[in-house]
Design a protein around this motif. Structure first.
Motif, short mmCIF file in Angstrom:
data_model
loop_
_atom_site.label_atom_id
_atom_site.label_comp_id
_atom_site.label_asym_id
_atom_site.label_seq_id
_atom_site.Cartn_x
_atom_site.Cartn_y
_atom_site.Cartn_z
N ALA A 28 83.62 -12.11 2.36
CA ALA A 28 82.22 -12.25 2.77
C ALA A 28 81.93 -11.43 4.02
CB ALA A 28 81.90 -13.72 3.02
N VAL A 55 79.09 -8.60 4.67
CA VAL A 55 78.06 -8.64 5.71
C VAL A 55 78.06 -7.32 6.47
CG1 VAL A 55 77.30 -9.79 7.79
CG2 VAL A 55 78.15 -11.13 5.90
N TYR A 71 76.24 -4.91 4.55
CA TYR A 71 74.79 -5.13 4.66
C TYR A 71 74.26 -4.55 5.97
CZ TYR A 71 70.33 -7.50 4.26
OH TYR A 71 69.00 -7.76 4.17
N VAL A 98 67.35 -11.91 12.33
CA VAL A 98 67.44 -13.29 11.88
C VAL A 98 68.16 -13.34 10.54
CG1 VAL A 98 66.11 -15.30 11.25
CG2 VAL A 98 65.38 -13.91 13.13
N ALA A 99 67.91 -12.34 9.68
CA ALA A 99 68.57 -12.31 8.37
C ALA A 99 70.08 -12.33 8.54
CB ALA A 99 68.14 -11.07 7.59
N VAL A 104 71.29 -15.65 9.82
CA VAL A 104 71.35 -16.67 8.77
C VAL A 104 72.56 -16.43 7.88
CG1 VAL A 104 70.17 -17.55 6.74
CG2 VAL A 104 68.90 -17.11 8.82
N ILE A 105 72.81 -15.16 7.54
CA ILE A 105 73.97 -14.85 6.71
C ILE A 105 75.24 -15.32 7.41
CG2 ILE A 105 75.36 -12.99 5.76
CD1 ILE A 105 72.86 -11.47 5.20
N ILE A 165 75.67 -18.99 7.02
CA ILE A 165 76.07 -19.37 5.66
C ILE A 165 77.54 -19.03 5.43
CG2 ILE A 165 75.65 -18.92 3.22
CD1 ILE A 165 73.54 -20.60 4.48
N VAL A 166 77.98 -17.89 5.99
CA VAL A 166 79.39 -17.51 5.86
C VAL A 166 80.26 -18.63 6.44
CG1 VAL A 166 81.13 -15.96 6.77
CG2 VAL A 166 79.06 -15.04 5.79
N ARG A 179 79.51 -21.76 6.74
CA ARG A 179 79.47 -22.95 5.88
C ARG A 179 80.32 -22.75 4.63
NH1 ARG A 179 74.70 -25.95 6.88
NH2 ARG A 179 74.46 -25.99 9.13
N GLU A 222 59.76 -11.11 3.89
CA GLU A 222 61.14 -11.30 4.31
C GLU A 222 61.31 -12.65 5.00
OE1 GLU A 222 64.77 -9.74 6.55
OE2 GLU A 222 64.30 -10.62 4.66
N LEU A 236 63.84 -15.91 4.27
CA LEU A 236 64.76 -16.51 5.24
C LEU A 236 64.48 -18.00 5.40
CD1 LEU A 236 64.99 -13.73 7.90
CD2 LEU A 236 66.63 -14.36 6.16
N VAL A 274 66.14 -20.26 2.86
CA VAL A 274 67.60 -20.40 2.81
C VAL A 274 68.07 -21.83 3.11
CG1 VAL A 274 69.73 -19.70 3.94
CG2 VAL A 274 68.13 -17.99 3.17
N HIS A 326 70.19 -24.94 0.33
CA HIS A 326 71.44 -25.68 0.42
C HIS A 326 71.25 -27.06 1.02
CE1 HIS A 326 72.03 -24.93 4.71
NE2 HIS A 326 71.76 -23.67 4.50
N TYR A 364 76.09 -23.90 -1.70
CA TYR A 364 76.38 -22.78 -0.81
C TYR A 364 76.63 -21.50 -1.58
CZ TYR A 364 76.30 -25.60 3.29
OH TYR A 364 75.87 -26.39 4.30
N TRP A 391 74.55 -18.16 -1.08
CA TRP A 391 75.19 -16.88 -0.77
C TRP A 391 74.67 -15.78 -1.70
CZ3 TRP A 391 77.38 -14.20 2.75
CH2 TRP A 391 78.14 -13.08 2.43
N LEU A 413 71.16 -14.87 -0.81
CA LEU A 413 71.08 -14.04 0.39
C LEU A 413 71.52 -12.62 0.11
CD1 LEU A 413 72.36 -16.09 3.41
CD2 LEU A 413 70.28 -14.77 3.27
N LEU A 414 72.60 -12.48 -0.65
CA LEU A 414 73.16 -11.16 -0.86
C LEU A 414 72.25 -10.32 -1.76
CD1 LEU A 414 75.71 -10.34 0.53
CD2 LEU A 414 76.87 -10.43 -1.65
#
Lengths: 212, 480
Positions: A144, A148, A151, A183-184, A187-188, A191-192, A194, B124, B128, B131, B135, B143, B147, B150-151
């Motif tokens: 992951a 990222v 990304y 922020v994106a 947030v990623i 989540i990673v 979690r 966008e 966000l 998200v 979950h 999750y 994921w 998000l991706l």
């Protein structure tokens, strides 16, 4: 213009380093350095001093160079991983594909109609090459954190393209875009974290419960 | 100026909900803000057209034509959210309630955005905001779905930003000032640099198409809809997809002003038919009734894209279909949420005989199935009929044939799953799964109201809505 091209060239070189690095800390480092290089660019492009431009440059450097890499390093430490051992596309092949993509990006932008003042600039090919590198990392890596980073590099490419428009777009819009992107990634990152707790792994190939 | 309240009221409520100390009473922020939003949206619609309050942002004809539908859907979901969150009292709902309200405010902003950059920022931000909603259940599967969302969604968003920059460069290269308001871009028209417009169209179609869930960029959809709570699924399927559709329509108007309209229409037609086909095929094989709803959503997004490709009459029908889609998807997701909760499972292997366990939700789910498969006299029948008709009149009988065949396949797929779930003998696990769940009025009325609205749209489409759709079509098509 020369100073700017030097920086874009540096960013393009970092793309190749990113594709070739198997260790996650160095991948994160590459993404961070690229972020800082990108942050400097608006300052080089603006001949006269503008507060808003400086603010955005500093914000970019702080977020891309410090905050996001710190977040990723923390996630990496908690997950206790160091390498992307089994990428879907190997390191040497992805390096070769990335180099080919860079050449293709240069050739492709030759075909595109560009304004006279952008003819000599590396911004457009650099943007395409970075977008391509980012997509390659997104698809080709299995951890992951590497995705990222992919990304991040993809976003850097778009940022490079956005610099072509820097004199016409209001800085307010650029600021909003920057905020959203930050922020994106933030947030990623959460989540990673979690996912790591829920699956005890950051290997996205283990995320296969949901499929048809 | 009043139109700003459409954005500020939900955002203010979100801030209020984030600060509110009590977990039990916090969900009431949802229906309160939802009701205010509905009153505002319809009040401003009835108040007649005014000039947009700012070149960048305004409740223009396009926003008037669809935002009230999203607003109604939100109110129904909010009313359902109160009993839902009471059932999940053990879980803190601060982030959930605030996120849902913020998503409503940002969706309003995205509908009203008349500036390419602002549109992207709002769209966008909606992604966000959703998200943490995805979950909410905190399971590993949730999750995993988040994921993927998000991706895939993040990449789509990045592409649409690149596309927006390309459109800006098209203006710059054509000698413009790089003004990114849609009005300025359309005024520049043929002056836009054509290669850059085409590149921008491809990137923006891929980007916003991902958000809309057009095949082949739909891969996040089944996972996200399958794992998210019912109200979130309903808002994603009926609200967020609409945002992306409106974004595509605004961009398409610029592309056709630049003289590349036929190209844009051809791509919309192709991607629409492909989406309908992919959705129909997956509907035939899926065994999970929440994922089934996701594929049904892909199908309806394909129909919207098809309608948008068919010129004025098709576009009008597409606006009609946006309303129908929002209402029926809302009813389906909310009743499916009830069934899922009572059954404790989601696949055909785990669930059957729900008509005996939850008779009211089962009846609603069944009626929703009839609505979504376009059975008369529900609204979707009429909007899909209009789209088919405009396909014939614009000389696309092939497209109409493919659409009809896919609709039939989708009908078979949907009825297969729904009948298997509702009929038969209840499994032993049902009821014990969540003994607290009762079919109270609070969880039955919201989907029932949405279904009645879908029925009402079909039986007697209100005149003011017809006029708003006509106005939206002329905003998009009239400018040469």
């Amino acid at each position: 213009m020369d100073g700017l091209n030097l920086l874009v060239g540096l960013a393009m070189g970092l793309n190749l380093v990113a594709l070739g690095s198997s260790r996650l800390p160095s991948l994160i480092q590459v993404a961070a350095v690229q972020g800082v290089v990108l942050g400097v660019m608006p300052l080089v492009m603006e001949p006269d001093f503008r507060w808003m431009a400086v603010l955005i440059a500093v914000a970019t450097m702080a977020m891309k160079g410090l905050v996001i890499p710190a977040l990723l390093r923390r996630a990496m430490r908690t997950a206790n991983i160091d390498r992307d051992l089994n990428p879907l596309i190997g390191f040497v092949p992805s390096l070769l594909v990335g180099a080919a993509g860079m050449i293709a990006a240069v050739l492709l932008t030759r075909q595109l109609p560009l304004l006279p003042e952008h003819q000599e600039s590396l911004l457009a090919p650099g943007a395409l090459a970075s977008v391509f590198t980012g997509l390659l990392l997104l698809v080709g890596r299995s951890k992951a954190i590497s995705q990222v980073c992919g990304y991040l590099i993809l976003e850097n490419g778009i940022y490079l393209f956005g610099l072509l428009l820097i004199h016409s777009t209001p800085l307010l819009v650029e600021g909003g875009i920057l905020l959203d992107l930050t922020v994106a990634v933030f947030v990623i990152g959460i989540i990673v974290d979690r996912i790591q707790r829920a699956f005890d792994s950051l290997d996205t190939r283990k995320l296969t419960v949901l499929r048809e | 100026m009043k139109e700003l309240l459409l954005i500020l009221v939900p955002l203010g409520a979100a801030a209020g909900a984030a600060l509110w100390p009590d977990n039990r009473s916090r969900p009431w922020f949802l229906p309160a803000a939802g009701l205010a939003h509905v009153l505002l949206a319809f009040g401003l619609l009835a108040g007649g057209a005014e000039a947009p309050f700012h070149p960048w942002l305004g409740y223009d004809a396009l926003a008037r034509a669809v935002l009230p539908a999203v607003s109604l859907l939100f109110l129904a979901c909010a009313a359902y959210g109160v009993p839902y969150l009471r059932l999940r009292a053990e879980r803190p709902n601060r982030v959930f309630v605030a996120g849902l309200l913020a998503a409503l405010g940002l969706m309003s902003a995205a509908h009203m955005a008349r500036h390419l950059g602002l549109l992207w920022i709002a769209a966008e931000a909606v992604t966000l905001c959703s998200v943490p909603l995805l979950h909410f259940n905190n399971t590993p599967r949730a999750y995993e779905a988040t994921w993927k969302y998000l991706l895939v969604g993040g990449t789509g968003i990045a592409l649409s930003l690149l596309g927006s920059f390309c459109l800006g460069y098209a203006s710059l290269h054509g000698g413009g000032a790089g003004d990114l308001t849609f009005a300025a871009l359309m005024a520049q028209g043929a002056g836009l640099s054509r290669p850059w417009v085409l590149i921008a169209w491809v990137l923006l179609l891929a980007g916003y198409g991902t958000k809309m869930g057009l095949a082949p960029m739909h891969t996040w959809k089944p996972d996200a809809y399958g794992e998210a709570p019912g109200i979130v699924g309903a808002m994603l399927a009926g609200g967020v997809t609409t945002v992306a559709f409106i974004a595509l329509l605004r961009v398409r108007a610029v592309v056709s002003a630049a003289g590349a309209g036929p190209v844009a229409d051809r791509t919309l037609l192709a991607i629409g038919l492909f989406s309908v086909l992919v959705a129909a095929l997956f509907l035939l094989s899926t065994r999970d009734f929440k994922r089934m709803l996701a594929y049904s959503s892909v199908e309806h997004m394909g129909i919207l894209s098809l309608g948008a490709a068919l010129g004025g009459a098709g576009l009008w029908a597409a606006f009609f279909h946006v309303w129908n889609n929002s209402m029926t998807k809302g009813a389906l997701f909310l009743s499916a949420g009830n069934i899922r909760r009572a059954a404790g499972g989601r696949t055909l292997d785990e669930v059957s005989g729900m008509a005996a366990v939850t008779p009211r939700s089962a009846a609603l789910f069944m009626a929703g199935l009839l609505a979504v498969t376009a059975c008369p006299p529900f609204g979707p029948f009429f909007s899909e009929l209009l789209i088919l008709k405009s396909a014939f009149t614009t000389g696309q009988p092939g497209a109409a044939g493919v659409l009809l065949a896919c609709l039939l396949l989708a009908f078979c797929g949907l009825t297969r799953v729904v009948f298997a779930i509702l009929n038969g003998r209840p499994r032993r696990g049902a009821r014990q799964a969540d003994s607290r769940f009762r079919e109270t009025l609070a969880v039955i009325v919201p989907p029932a109201v949405l279904l009645l609205l879908a029925l009402g749209l079909g039986l007697a489409t209100p005149q003011f809505l017809r006029e708003s759709w006509t106005a939206a079509v002329s905003q998009l098509v009239s400018t040469p």
